[in-house]
Design a protein around this motif. Structure first.
Motif, short mmCIF file in Angstrom:
data_model
loop_
_atom_site.label_atom_id
_atom_site.label_comp_id
_atom_site.label_asym_id
_atom_site.label_seq_id
_atom_site.Cartn_x
_atom_site.Cartn_y
_atom_site.Cartn_z
N TYR B 96 0.82 -1.21 0.00
CA TYR B 96 0.00 0.00 0.00
C TYR B 96 0.85 1.26 0.00
CZ TYR B 96 -4.56 -2.13 0.13
OH TYR B 96 -5.69 -2.82 -0.23
N THR B 97 2.02 1.20 0.63
CA THR B 97 2.92 2.35 0.54
C THR B 97 3.26 2.62 -0.92
OG1 THR B 97 3.86 1.61 2.63
CG2 THR B 97 5.04 3.34 1.47
N MET B 98 3.54 1.54 -1.65
CA MET B 98 3.81 1.69 -3.09
C MET B 98 2.59 2.27 -3.79
SD MET B 98 6.17 1.08 -5.40
CE MET B 98 5.87 1.92 -6.95
N GLY B 197 -8.64 -3.07 -6.21
CA GLY B 197 -7.21 -2.88 -6.23
C GLY B 197 -6.79 -1.55 -6.80
N ILE B 198 -5.58 -1.16 -6.41
CA ILE B 198 -4.98 0.05 -6.97
C ILE B 198 -4.17 -0.40 -8.17
CG2 ILE B 198 -3.35 1.92 -6.56
CD1 ILE B 198 -3.98 1.62 -3.56
N SER B 282 9.87 -5.91 0.30
CA SER B 282 9.39 -6.84 -0.70
C SER B 282 7.97 -6.45 -1.16
CB SER B 282 9.41 -8.25 -0.13
OG SER B 282 9.05 -9.18 -1.08
N GLY B 283 7.16 -5.99 -0.20
CA GLY B 283 5.79 -5.59 -0.55
C GLY B 283 5.78 -4.43 -1.53
N VAL B 293 -2.25 -3.34 -6.33
CA VAL B 293 -2.27 -3.53 -4.87
C VAL B 293 -3.71 -3.85 -4.53
CG1 VAL B 293 -1.80 -2.53 -2.63
CG2 VAL B 293 -0.42 -1.88 -4.60
N ASN B 294 -3.96 -5.14 -4.36
CA ASN B 294 -5.31 -5.64 -4.33
C ASN B 294 -5.56 -6.37 -3.01
OD1 ASN B 294 -7.48 -7.44 -4.68
ND2 ASN B 294 -7.22 -7.30 -6.90
N ALA B 295 -6.69 -6.06 -2.38
CA ALA B 295 -6.96 -6.62 -1.05
C ALA B 295 -6.96 -8.15 -1.06
CB ALA B 295 -8.29 -6.10 -0.53
#
Lengths: 353, 406, 273
Positions: B96-98, B197-198, B282-283, B293-295
């Motif tokens: 999520y930071t990404m 997702g983002i 890694s995330g 970035v998908n839940a």
């Protein structure tokens, strides 16, 4: 000596009183927050408590299912100090077995009452045997070889078994929620008491749970095996020296815990009229929360915890949104484990030092 | 005073299989260094032998990202002995930071103009916040370290199995927030994009290099490889340090460790923080690499997937964990879906093998625990213990009886 | 204050009480350890000796009472902080870190005397490197001092013989340069020859390193031979204290150990003889 205790009494500053109060009643206060808040809300907006009453009843009947699962956790933890992570999935297999067995013996929504009762009793027996023997088998295969290993080893094995069972469930009935035949007309109202609607499902859940819990309590307190279980829970080595077959006792514990999970599985299937492979994961964590809340190792505590969690869940489903319910239950789990790991009815134990 | 072999003594419950097994051959130091150097060199030049946009290099890059996470989890579980079942939370926070700082997610920020810091190419033109990948990695490290410590804090006083459940609960709470985050709004933005997702997420953009593309995966691989090298370096350095010894001491016997002056709280929090930071690195990488970035990525099963890598390789064993992570990620991403998937159909069964993947990992966990709990490549300590352990000496018994009574 | 710090007793416990639920394990015990002395704590099994130890070292918080060390209040302080102040201990049932070598065990004992942090360790700064070398050398020296053969320094603790494990435990405790050493039944499982060696070793620690030692011991020969002062606990209460001779002849002590009847029988026999 007298002077020393006097100094101690004087040291009891207000902060200490507050801490003692929180220690004793903090958990109860925490648990009362949601019902009380929504009760006040109802009184303000609707003028009566029937909505909260319905929440409570639904919560209690749902919670009685968790209570049965939680007893299995608490029994096993009490005796081998293992979080039987696969227990929720044993419950799921019980549900699946029951749902499958309805078809096998030809129970349908049209079956008459005597046939239905006979059929359901038979299904109950089958589900209990299936879950019980499954739990027994898991203990043999995965936990017994690890007795004496560091305590995280059996826990990892338990997590592994949980995944195996989930996969069995996935292959058995696919990946989505599956509706099953509504044999008891679960949502139909049986009677209305003071604005609270008692449905068939509620009645069934409570009718299955109460006798089983009573039988369980009697079994533990009266029978030889029950006494052996308590003795083994206290001190396995001493129990062995007293001539108790510890292996058999542990097996029996797993068998009984699994059987109760099987009964819960049947009740869940009838009550919810859906089953899916993932139900066990959530149920397992909820029931574990219940067991910890009541004080792990304590059967009455597990029942109490199950009922309370059921109510919390129902209120959250109804008022906040069911998509948040797991997060709320987990938040309770964290709070309880961190601030009151001994639970409502548990006792502080002396730690080995 | 010579050792009295018959005297009861406390065997500090080693992880040990039920049966004795043949001694593992112990390689001389030079051979081990050579082997490691060869493995690293092979890893570095591997992409040159693979098609730059093919499935194999795609899987290999993924495997390296998992190695980073597994090494992070190894610090928490393997070194410090804190069973963490919610490691997925750090993957989520890193990713999520990404997503927050390298995508269109905050599309209205700065009046739709976007904020850009040290980015070039397409990203420099888009609305939303776009920071340089290296900055995002730093932010991810900070965010996950804090999260790791916050999650660790309440578990400090708990016993091992309770720690496992509390971390699991935290992982699930983070996952739930990721799924339902699209309902939570504030500052003119949603918390997450839930299951949608983002996407798209910015490609990695490093100084002196062109922005990465989805067509040529070699640069991605090398970035992941450098991350692995860094993380390996940190792991080795920490293992043989004051902190590493303190972790192992706590793992072996917490009461003795604190009595010898090891501050339990600080030492454990450092383990949680360091381990979490690797998950964050890694995330962030995976957020960019997978372009979403998908839940749905942040499920409990992912925590177990990473844990299985650590256990398969050998708890606490750095090289073991590397091997475990590579092996499991190839089983999961290559062997099961691409090679073996039609085996059930061929023998007349009606299911996809991919459906079985988590059952297979569960099975692996059980089998490893029962048959070879020390892992494929055991930690040096455990290996020594097995080689030189004098089994018949290890009589269990906690209470030492006094020799002479008054 | 500084006067008191350097001359008063090293450790003072006053009115220490510890309850577990309804059970009172230690009941209002007051107690002092002089500097540069060996004192003993004795009593039948379950008398509360180890619980008292755990209170002194911070593993348990006392329900009532205070403990001060070297002029500082350490009541209910964290074990690692108390250790850092100079109180080191061994355990009744040896608690070495099994998968660490003897040397590493002793290095852990120096934890509080080291400075290396997270980043320093990752970068392995020259300062950290020097510190590691120093700590390693000191650990080896201590192991030799307690009599562990150099060949065994790199053996895993779990593979050492019982007697060697006891030595390593003492070396690990000494590694932090303590002022007070608490030994919990150090001679358990030793033969008389070994116990005698240990007695002389304790005297060396007192005389050469200037340590104070608090000893929990069942072996009366060791206790009487080495201690300047003996305190007797029974059912959590202090029933007697004084020098070895006083305690040995105290009827209450005899009774606590042997039971009332036996004590009376012995007394009459003494009278006759």
């Amino acid at each position: 000596m007298a002077s020393a205790s006097l100094t101690g009494a004087r040291a009891a500053a207000p902060a200490r009183v507050v801490r003692a109060f929180l220690d004793k009643y903090g958990l109860i206060c925490l648990l009362l927050v949601m019902p009380v808040a929504f009760g006040i809300h109802d009184l303000r907006t609707e003028g009566d408590l029937s909505r909260l009453g319905n929440n409570l009843l639904d919560g209690l009947s749902n919670g009685s299912i968790w209570a049965l699962v939680a007893i299995g956790y608490t029994l096993v933890y009490g005796i081998v100090e293992l979080i039987n992570f696969a227990h929720g999935d044993v419950f799921m297999i019980g549900s699946f077995t029951a749902a499958g067995f309805f078809g096998t013996i030809g129970l349908t929504a049209a079956t008459g009452v005597p046939g239905l009762i006979a059929g359901l009793l038979l299904t109950l027996l089958v589900a209990m045997l299936a879950s019980g023997s499954l739990n027994l088998m898991i203990e043999r295969v995965a936990y017994r070889p690890l007795r004496g290993a560091p305590r995280l080893a059996p826990l990892v094995a338990a997590v592994g078994f949980s995944f195996i069972l989930q996969n069995v469930g996935l292959l058995w009935r696919g990946g989505s929620q599956q509706g099953i035949v509504d044999l008891i007309n679960s949502q139909k109202e049986l009677v209305m008491i003071a604005g609270v609607s008692v449905t068939h499902g509620d009645t069934l859940a409570i009718a299955v749970t109460i006798p089983l819990v009573l039988a369980m309590t009697l079994f533990i307190s009266r029978t030889r095996l029950g006494k052996a279980m308590r003795a083994t829970a206290q001190d396995p080595d001493a129990a062995r020296l007293m001539g108790i077959n510890v292996d058999t006792t542990i097996s029996a514990t797993f068998l009984i815990g699994g059987m109760l999970a099987g009964a819960a599985g049947l009740t869940y299937a009838l009550y919810q009229t859906t089953v899916w492979y993932f139900q066990g994961f959530t149920a397992g964590l909820i029931a574990f929360t219940a067991a910890v809340m009541g004080g792990i190792g304590n059967i009455r505590g597990a029942v109490l915890g199950g009922l309370i969690i059921g109510v919390i869940q129902q209120i959250s489903d109804n008022r906040i949104g069911s998509q948040w319910t797991p997060a709320i239950v987990f938040a309770f789990l964290v709070l309880i484990m961190v601030f009151k790991p001994s639970g409502l009815l548990g006792e502080e134990t002396r730690e080995a030092g | 005073m010579t050792g009295d072999a018959a005297a009861p003594r406390r065997a500090p419950a080693p992880v040990r299989g039920p049966r004795t097994r043949p001694r593992a051959p112990k390689l001389p130091r030079r051979a081990r260094v050579g082997l490691a150097a060869a493995a690293l060199l092979g890893g570095a030049i591997l992409p040159l032998f693979l098609a730059s946009g093919g499935g194999l290099i795609e899987d290999a890059t993924l495997a390296l990202a998992y190695v980073v996470m597994a090494l992070g989890l190894n610090i928490i579980v393997g070194f410090a002995g804190l069973l963490d079942l919610g490691y997925v939370a750090f993957f989520a926070i890193g990713a999520y930071t990404m997503g927050y700082f390298g995508s269109l997610f905050h599309i209205n920020v700065n009046g739709g103009e976007g904020i850009h810091v040290l980015v070039s190419g397409v990203a420099a033109e888009l609305p939303g916040i776009h920071l340089n990948f290296l900055l995002i990695v730093v932010l991810a490290i900070i965010a996950t370290t804090i999260a790791g410590m916050l999650i660790g804090l309440p578990t400090l006083r708990l016993r091992g199995d309770y720690i496992a459940i509390v971390t699991l609960a935290f992982g699930e709470i983070v996952g739930r927030i990721a799924i339902n985050g699209d309902e939570i709004t504030g500052f003119g933005t949603k918390l997450t994009n839930g299951r949608q997702g983002i996407t798209p997420v910015d490609k990695i953009d490093l100084p002196f290099l062109d922005p990465f593309t989805a067509l040529n995966l070699r640069p991605w691989y090398w970035v992941a490889f450098v991350m692995v090298l860094l993380v390996l370096f940190v792991n080795f350095r920490l293992r043989d340090s004051r902190l590493g010894r303190a972790w192992i001491a706590l793992r072996e016997d917490e009461v003795a460790a604190v009595s010898m002056g090891v501050p339990a709280v600080k030492t454990k929090l450092l383990a949680y923080g360091t381990g979490a930071a690797f998950g964050g690195i890694s995330g962030a990488f995976l957020g960019s690499y997978l372009n979403t970035v998908n839940a749905d990525q942040f499920q409990f099963s992912f925590s177990i997937f990473i844990l299985a890598m650590v256990i398969l390789g050998g708890l606490g064993s750095i090289w073991g964990v590397v091997v475990g992570a590579i092996a499991l990620s190839f089983i999961n991403n290559y062997l099961i879906p691409d090679v073996l998937n039609n085996v059930p159909a061929r023998i007349g069964l009606d299911f996809d093998l991919t459906q079985l993947s988590f059952g297979i990992f569960g099975f692996l966990l059980v089998i490893m625990m029962v048959l070879r709990p020390e892992g494929l490549i055991p930690e040096r300590r455990r290996q020594l213990e097995l080689q030189e352990g004098i089994e018949d000496l290890a009589v269990d018994g906690d209470d030492v009886q006094p020799a002479v009574r008054p | 204050m500084s006067e008191a710090t350097s001359n008063g007793p090293l450790l003072v416990a006053s009115g220490v009480t510890k309850q577990f639920g309804g059970l009172t394990a230690v009941d209002d015990v007051s107690f002092a350890i002089p500097r540069n002395a060996i004192v003993s704590l004795i009593g039948p099994n379950g008398a509360g000796k180890t619980t008292f130890f755990n209170i002194l070292t911070g593993l348990y918080k006392p329900t009532l009472g205070r403990v001060s060390f070297d002029g500082r209040d350490i009541t209910g302080g964290r074990p690692d902080k108390i250790m850092a102040l100079g109180v080191a201990r061994t355990f009744q049932n040896i608690r070495l870190f099994g998968t660490m070598t003897a040397l590493e065990n002793v290095m852990v004992g120096q934890h509080t005397r080291m400075k290396a942090g997270l980043f320093g360790s990752i970068l392995r700064l020259p300062r950290v490197r020097r510190e590691e070398r120093h700590v390693r050398d000191k650990a080896a020296e201590l192991l030799s001092f307690v009599g562990l053969r150099p060949a065994l320094h790199d053996q895993l603790a779990t593979n050492l013989s019982y007697g060697d494990q006891r030595r390593v435990e003492i070396a690990r405790a000494l590694a932090s340069d303590p002022k007070l050493l608490l030994l919990d039944e150090p001679t358990a499982g030793m033969n008389p020859q070994e116990s005698g060696d240990l007695t002389r070793f304790m005297e060396r620690l007192r005389d050469e390193l200037g340590l104070s030692i608090l000893l929990i011991e069942h072996d009366m020969k060791v206790v009487m031979g080495v201690s300047e002062h003996v305190t007797v606990l029974d059912h959590g209460e202090k029933i007697s204290e004084g020098d070895a001779l006083t305690v040995r002849t105290d009827p209450q002590v005899v009774e606590a150990y042997l039971g009332k009847q036996e004590a009376e029988r012995q007394r009459t026999e003494d009278g006759v003889g």
